[in-house]
Design a protein around this motif. Structure first.
Motif, short mmCIF file in Angstrom:
data_model
loop_
_atom_site.label_atom_id
_atom_site.label_comp_id
_atom_site.label_asym_id
_atom_site.label_seq_id
_atom_site.Cartn_x
_atom_site.Cartn_y
_atom_site.Cartn_z
N LYS A 90 48.46 40.44 33.68
CA LYS A 90 48.23 41.16 32.43
C LYS A 90 46.74 41.30 32.17
O LYS A 90 45.92 40.58 32.73
N GLU A 91 46.42 42.24 31.28
CA GLU A 91 45.02 42.45 30.94
C GLU A 91 44.52 41.32 30.03
O GLU A 91 45.28 40.68 29.32
N ARG A 92 43.20 41.14 30.09
CA ARG A 92 42.59 40.15 29.23
C ARG A 92 42.70 40.60 27.78
O ARG A 92 42.44 41.75 27.45
N GLU A 93 43.07 39.65 26.90
CA GLU A 93 43.29 39.95 25.49
C GLU A 93 42.23 39.26 24.65
O GLU A 93 41.98 38.06 24.82
N GLN A 97 44.16 35.43 29.18
CA GLN A 97 44.79 36.30 30.17
C GLN A 97 45.97 35.60 30.81
O GLN A 97 45.86 34.45 31.26
#
Length: 115
Positions: free
Chosen positions: A43-46, A39
């Motif tokens: 931003k969103e967790r990837e 992350q």
């Protein structure tokens, strides 16, 4: 109580390598699929990589051929070997699993790729 203790992050130059570890307790580790996420701020967790209980692996396209996910069921430990690191790999990395109807997360470890 399910717990993950992460280690192995840090600062590395572009092209360098790091290995992340995630030691599990409170869970029959060998039975569960495990995942690494990352992350960036805001931003969103990837999802980066996953490994099933029988060691089948998957990777997001941006890390294929550079990262290797593995597990040691005797030590109840998950690993992420990161090679040929790029500045865009800079993020907080989390290990995770889904068990008992919910998601469990490590606390995260910072990886910074910079010259």
């Amino acid at each position: 109580q399910v717990q993950f203790v992460q280690s192995g992050g840090g600062l590395v130059q572009p092209g360098g390598s790091l290995r992340l570890s995630c030691a599990a307790s409170g869970i029959n580790f060998r039975l569960y699929a495990m995942r690494w996420y990352r992350q960036l701020p805001g931003k969103e967790r990837e999802l980066v990589a996953s490994i099933t209980s029988d060691h089948a692996r998957n990777y997001t396209d941006s890390v294929k051929d550079r990262f290797i996910i593995s597990r040691d069921n005797v030590r109840s430990t998950l690993y992420l070997q990161m090679n040929s690191l790029k500045p865009e790999d800079t993020a907080v990395y989390y290990c995770s699993t889904r068990a008992y109807g919910r998601e469990f997360w490590g606390r995260g470890t910072q990886v910074t790729v910079s010259s």
